[in-house]
Design a protein around this motif. Structure first.
Motif, PDB file in Angstrom:
ATOM      1  N   ASP A  77       0.873  -1.175   0.000  1.00 25.07           N
ATOM      2  CA  ASP A  77       0.000   0.000   0.000  1.00 25.07           C
ATOM      3  C   ASP A  77       0.910   1.225   0.000  1.00 25.07           C
ATOM      4  OD1 ASP A  77      -2.018   1.836   0.187  1.00 25.07           O
ATOM      5  OD2 ASP A  77      -3.055   0.860   1.852  1.00 25.07           O
ATOM      6  N   THR A  80      -0.702   5.964   2.358  1.00 22.97           N
ATOM      7  CA  THR A  80      -1.679   5.987   3.448  1.00 22.97           C
ATOM      8  C   THR A  80      -1.380   7.143   4.405  1.00 22.97           C
ATOM      9  OG1 THR A  80      -0.667   4.721   5.281  1.00 22.97           O
ATOM     10  CG2 THR A  80      -1.556   3.440   3.428  1.00 22.97           C
ATOM     11  N   HIS A 137      -4.411  -4.159   7.886  1.00 27.81           N
ATOM     12  CA  HIS A 137      -3.818  -4.246   6.552  1.00 27.81           C
ATOM     13  C   HIS A 137      -3.137  -5.606   6.358  1.00 27.81           C
ATOM     14  CE1 HIS A 137      -4.596  -0.034   5.853  1.00 27.81           C
ATOM     15  NE2 HIS A 137      -3.864  -0.010   4.760  1.00 27.81           N
ATOM     16  N   VAL A 142      -1.501  -7.162   3.079  1.00 25.15           N
ATOM     17  CA  VAL A 142      -0.567  -6.056   2.844  1.00 25.15           C
ATOM     18  C   VAL A 142       0.639  -6.208   3.774  1.00 25.15           C
ATOM     19  CG1 VAL A 142      -0.262  -3.556   2.840  1.00 25.15           C
ATOM     20  CG2 VAL A 142      -2.464  -4.542   2.167  1.00 25.15           C
ATOM     21  N   ILE A 145       3.604  -0.907   4.036  1.00 23.94           N
ATOM     22  CA  ILE A 145       2.653   0.204   4.088  1.00 23.94           C
ATOM     23  C   ILE A 145       3.405   1.527   4.175  1.00 23.94           C
ATOM     24  CG2 ILE A 145       0.659   1.197   5.282  1.00 23.94           C
ATOM     25  CD1 ILE A 145       0.391  -1.529   6.773  1.00 23.94           C
ATOM     26  N   ALA A 320      -3.156   2.490  -4.548  1.00 30.27           N
ATOM     27  CA  ALA A 320      -3.001   2.557  -3.091  1.00 30.27           C
ATOM     28  C   ALA A 320      -4.324   2.957  -2.449  1.00 30.27           C
ATOM     29  CB  ALA A 320      -1.898   3.552  -2.730  1.00 30.27           C
ATOM     30  N   SER A 321      -4.421   2.773  -1.133  1.00 31.58           N
ATOM     31  CA  SER A 321      -5.711   2.949  -0.453  1.00 31.58           C
ATOM     32  C   SER A 321      -5.994   4.381  -0.014  1.00 31.58           C
ATOM     33  CB  SER A 321      -5.778   2.047   0.781  1.00 31.58           C
ATOM     34  OG  SER A 321      -4.972   2.561   1.830  1.00 31.58           O
ATOM     35  N   HIS A 323      -5.662   5.409   2.792  1.00 29.68           N
ATOM     36  CA  HIS A 323      -6.371   5.253   4.075  1.00 29.68           C
ATOM     37  C   HIS A 323      -6.149   6.474   4.964  1.00 29.68           C
ATOM     38  CE1 HIS A 323      -7.210   2.433   7.755  1.00 29.68           C
ATOM     39  NE2 HIS A 323      -8.146   3.352   7.588  1.00 29.68           N
ATOM     40  N   LEU A 333      -7.290  -2.103   0.716  1.00 26.72           N
ATOM     41  CA  LEU A 333      -6.599  -1.982  -0.563  1.00 26.72           C
ATOM     42  C   LEU A 333      -7.157  -2.919  -1.619  1.00 26.72           C
ATOM     43  CD1 LEU A 333      -4.262  -0.828  -2.282  1.00 26.72           C
ATOM     44  CD2 LEU A 333      -2.795  -2.601  -1.292  1.00 26.72           C
ATOM     45  N   ILE A 355      -0.730  -3.300  -7.121  1.00 23.83           N
ATOM     46  CA  ILE A 355      -0.592  -3.438  -5.672  1.00 23.83           C
ATOM     47  C   ILE A 355       0.599  -4.329  -5.292  1.00 23.83           C
ATOM     48  CG2 ILE A 355      -3.006  -2.916  -5.185  1.00 23.83           C
ATOM     49  CD1 ILE A 355      -3.559  -5.901  -4.894  1.00 23.83           C
ATOM     50  N   ALA A 359       3.558  -0.983  -7.293  1.00 23.05           N
ATOM     51  CA  ALA A 359       3.506  -0.280  -6.007  1.00 23.05           C
ATOM     52  C   ALA A 359       4.898  -0.205  -5.382  1.00 23.05           C
ATOM     53  CB  ALA A 359       2.529  -0.978  -5.068  1.00 23.05           C
TER      54      ALA A 359
END
Length: 415
Positions: A77, A80, A137, A142, A145, A320-321, A323, A333, A355, A359
């Motif tokens: 991810d 975030t 996560h 994930v 992060i 990506a999330s 978040h 994600l 991802i 990523a």
């Protein structure tokens, strides 16, 4: 050494280009495979039965899986904001009731609300929050992060956030990649101009980031109401001089940010929901990774990043999330990546690359995002014989096991 398997399918995500469209036919699939792990790295991948024979004379620990399993690289991810305190549930309710961003802000919501709550929180409280969110996560596959500061907006408070991220990283099997987002917005309580605020951050905070080894990444939000391109350029110039990697919140509501990202050779330009064909062409010709943040599109009810157009133009797209407590509170994600794939007509290969391997590129990491000899043994394992089931279930299908650096970090049956 450890031997993990057998897997009906291993999808190593190797041999794929960083840029451009990818078809599912380009995915390598290792059938009936096993993964041999030495320390925290992958030693080799091959047929499970062959590896059992090869390792039978060695002191190898065999983790034999019962039933059908598919293995992917641990997900990454790459954007975030999971270091924060407080909630913006009221913002969400107001936004869905038709209130504008400015109306929510005037009512005490918005980023400044999270800044206020985060400043009140102790470093220990922030660390606990990061650990809680990062564990969720991990359960979703994930294993790396990225985590931004940006809710401190002063030298002291930004340091508190980055120390909290560092402390959380030491408590978790997951790798946290810290990023300084002191240029998130101009703090309301700063007595000076936006340029003076940025000057204070570069002169007082940047050197400490290096000496305390808190981060090697600098981010900024280039947007109306945050920082405009000409204002942020000296900030990025100073960051580059000090050896920091650059990443940019770009083209979320208006264009201009992606142009700055390209000019300063940023590792990634994130958001891009407002990017037009001109920005897409420029991004595609550059080495900047375009990071789509579907969580923000879902949270705000706005357009998705034009991922299909970017890929077809020859660009690189990570997913990506985003978040965060305001615009992207979901933080899932895999669900968001699957939804983006549906709306942007992305192949399974493009979503999974977004991802994993792409990523990793968005974080300038070369030791993960794919399963090959020498890479970290970060594995996301699903109880299925067909990898296509993973995205088909739109995030509702979670991993049964997650390995991080060659150690079992999550086992669904024991949680």
């Amino acid at each position: 050494m450890k031997l993990i398997g057998p897997f009906k399918q291993i999808i190593p995500m190797t041999g794929l280009p960083t840029k451009g469209a990818i078809t599912d036919n380009q995915l390598e699939i290792v059938a009936d495979g096993g993964i041999l792990v030495e320390g925290d790295r992958i030693k080799t991948i091959g047929k499970f039965d062959d590896l059992v024979k090869v390792t039978s004379l060695n002191d190898t620990e065999i983790h034999e899986l019962k039933g059908d399993h598919t293995c992917l690289p641990g997900f990454i991810d790459a954007h975030t904001h999971i270091c924060f305190s407080g909630s913006r549930a009221n913002d969400y309710a107001m936004r869905n009731s038709g209130k504008t961003y400015m109306e929510i802000s005037k009512a005490g919501g918005g980023i400044w609300d999270t800044v206020t709550q985060t400043r009140k929180a102790s470093k220990e409280t922030l660390t606990k929050g990061i650990v809680k969110r990062a564990k969720r996560h991990l359960a979703n596959g994930v294993t790396t992060i990225e985590v931004k500061s940006g809710y401190g907006l002063s030298v002291t408070e930004e340091l508190k956030m980055l120390y909290a991220i560092k402390d959380a990283d030491e408590l978790l099997p997951v790798d946290l990649v810290p990023t300084c987002l002191a240029a998130h917005m101009v703090p309301r309580d700063f007595e000076g101009s936006p340029a003076e605020y940025l000057e204070q951050i570069t002169s007082e905070l940047f050197p400490l980031l290096k000496t305390e080894k808190l981060t090697n990444r600098i981010d900024a939000f280039i947007e109306e109401g945050a920082f405009y391109p000409l204002l942020i350029e000296p900030y990025f110039k100073k960051a580059k001089e000090l050896g920091f990697d650059i990443t940019v919140h770009a083209d979320q509501f208006s264009t201009g940010g992606s142009e700055v990202a390209i000019k300063y050779n940023a590792i990634s330009a994130d958001h891009l929901e407002a990017s037009t064909d001109i920005e897409i062409q420029h991004l595609a010709k550059s080495n900047v990774i375009a990071t789509a943040l579907p969580g923000a599109s879902i949270g705000l009810g706005c357009n998705f990043t034009p991922a299909r157009k970017i890929l077809d133009a020859g660009g690189a797209v990570a997913i990506a999330s985003d978040h965060n407590p305001g615009s992207a509170p979901m933080g899932d994600l895999l669900t968001q990546a699957a939804i983006l794939g549906t709306f942007q007509k992305l192949s399974n290969a493009e979503v999974l690359a977004g991802i994993t391997t792409r990523a990793a590129a968005a974080l300038n990491l070369t030791d993960r995002g794919r399963l090959s000899s020498g890479c970290l043994a970060d594995l996301s394992i699903f109880h299925t014989a067909d990898y296509k089931e993973i995205l088909y279930n739109q995030g509702n299908f979670k991993p049964c096991m997650v390995w991080k650096k060659g150690a079992l970090a999550y086992n669904k049956h024991k949680h």
